[in-house]
Write an enzyme that holds these catalytic residues in place. Structure first.
Site, mmCIF file in Angstrom:
data_model
loop_
_atom_site.group_PDB
_atom_site.id
_atom_site.type_symbol
_atom_site.label_atom_id
_atom_site.label_comp_id
_atom_site.label_asym_id
_atom_site.label_seq_id
_atom_site.Cartn_x
_atom_site.Cartn_y
_atom_site.Cartn_z
ATOM 1 N NE ARG A 176 0.616 -2.465 0.735
ATOM 2 C CZ ARG A 176 0.032 -1.401 0.203
ATOM 3 N NH1 ARG A 176 0.440 -0.952 -0.970
ATOM 4 N NH2 ARG A 176 -0.957 -0.781 0.826
ATOM 5 C CG HIS B 91 2.115 3.747 -3.405
ATOM 6 N ND1 HIS B 91 2.573 2.577 -3.975
ATOM 7 C CD2 HIS B 91 0.837 3.488 -2.999
ATOM 8 C CE1 HIS B 91 1.627 1.655 -3.908
ATOM 9 N NE2 HIS B 91 0.572 2.180 -3.326
ATOM 10 C CD GLN C 36 -2.033 3.707 -6.646
ATOM 11 O OE1 GLN C 36 -2.196 2.693 -5.970
ATOM 12 N NE2 GLN C 36 -2.870 4.050 -7.618
ATOM 13 C CG ASP D 34 -4.369 7.982 0.075
ATOM 14 O OD1 ASP D 34 -5.194 7.041 0.088
ATOM 15 O OD2 ASP D 34 -3.183 7.845 0.409
ATOM 16 C CB CYS E 25 -4.358 5.001 -4.355
ATOM 17 S SG CYS E 25 -4.258 5.628 -2.671
ATOM 18 N NE ARG F 257 -0.737 0.041 -8.150
ATOM 19 C CZ ARG F 257 -0.568 -0.393 -6.899
ATOM 20 N NH1 ARG F 257 -1.573 -0.321 -6.035
ATOM 21 N NH2 ARG F 257 0.601 -0.877 -6.490
#
Length: 342
Positions: A110, A137, A140, A235, A276, A328
């Site tokens: 990440r 991502h 996600q 987001d 998210c 997740r």
């Protein structure tokens, strides 16, 4: 046709087929059911395996999801945080990858540059999972579309609106996910943002829409965009790692693209809201308080700490962001199991 992902890296969703993406979503749902039934307790297929989770950017959800998912599967986990590695500083990414590949059966990364993920894939010799880069991502998005499928079943021809900073990694990944699922996606935000989406990614998505159904369009009117929507997704307007000074510019650009109840009312009655996380929906964090204090007079829309979504929407029954967050873990479990287990 059976799907076999053993030895594969989840570096970009665009390196997968529609069938492979659907497999990961469906396996995520199956593993969640198994977890709720307690079946994971005596079924740990990855005992003896070890994974490294390598973070240049901290994250509560991504770290916890990988650690719990790996533990449920029986695998050992080593967390390497932003200060725990010299990768790219005193040691090249290539050399770091070669070392980690000798110790571990899989590596999560990440960070910032997609090229770092590409290097880990090239030199480690083990599956690499993209936990977030500036470009994409993918872990996600498997969770997001799992959440949608739990709610709606078949996603083909469902409508999703991504509103706000749709050029960012989550916005672009949502577009990719919609293309794999034959959905109609509306990217709602400033018109010039569409020029910042990678042209190659856009072309690949358009090809997927042609193959799978669905459509892509852009809008600058959030109420028109929300009409008959099944999903509204947003987001943060400023991402982790970007300077606080950027809030002024982004709020100026995005102030007309806050998710509020007017948007929700324009959508279908059973519309779900996704985020998210973390979300700026009140003044309960130091960042949101600072934004409200510093910029609330200039931009009344953020005077209460609300930015990309109002607290009214966030506290409503439409909000499925916490289901999404839980998912997740289940979806990451599916990714790990598919690539280093079976």
């Amino acid at each position: 046709m059976p799907v076999n992902l053993k030895g594969r890296s989840l570096d970009s969703l665009l390196n997968f087929t529609t069938e492979e993406v659907q497999h990961l979503i469906d396996l995520s749902i199956d593993l969640k059911k198994a977890k709720y039934q307690g079946l994971h307790i005596n079924n740990r297929p990855l005992v003896g395996k070890n994974i490294a989770i390598l973070f240049q950017k901290d994250s509560t959800r991504t770290r916890c999801a990988f650690e719990v998912a790996a533990s449920d599967l029986g695998a050992g986990v080593t967390y390497i945080g932003p200060s725990g590695s010299n990768m790219g500083k005193k040691e090249s990414i290539e050399d770091t990858a070669k070392v980690l590949g000798r110790f571990y059966d899989g590596i999560e990364f990440r960070g910032f540059a997609q090229s770092d993920v590409d290097a880990l894939v090239k030199y480690s010799g083990v599956p690499v999972w993209n936990g977030l880069t500036d470009d994409e991502h993918p872990t996600q998005i498997i969770a997001d579309f799992m959440t949608m499928k739990e709610k709606f079943g078949n996603l083909k021809n469902k409508k999703i609106v991504f509103i706000g900073d749709y050029k960012n990694n989550v916005g672009v990944s949502t577009m990719i996910g919609a293309a794999f699922n034959g959905m109609h996606v509306v990217m709602c935000g400033p018109d010039n943002y569409k020029n910042e989406i990678d042209k190659n990614v856009l072309a690949k998505c358009i090809e997927l829409f042609k193959r799978n159904g669905g459509s892509l369009r852009f809008s600058t009117d959030k109420i028109l965009a929300a009409q008959d929507a099944d999903v509204i997704y947003t987001d943060v307007w400023v991402s982790l790692g970007e300077p606080f000074e950027l809030f002024d510019k982004r709020i100026g650009e995005l102030k007309n693209f806050q998710v509020d109840m007017n948007m929700i009312k324009a959508a279908k009655n059973d519309v779900i809201f996704l985020h998210c996380l973390p979300a700026f929906h009140d003044d309960h964090t130091s960042f949101s308080k600072e934004v409200a204090t510093t910029l609330g007079a200039k931009y009344p829309i953020v005077a209460k700490g609300e930015m990309e979504v109002t607290d009214e929407v966030f506290q409503s029954l439409h909000n499925k962001a916490f289901d999404q967050a839980e998912n997740r873990m289940h979806s990451i479990k599916a990714i790990i199991l598919s690539t280093i287990g079976y």
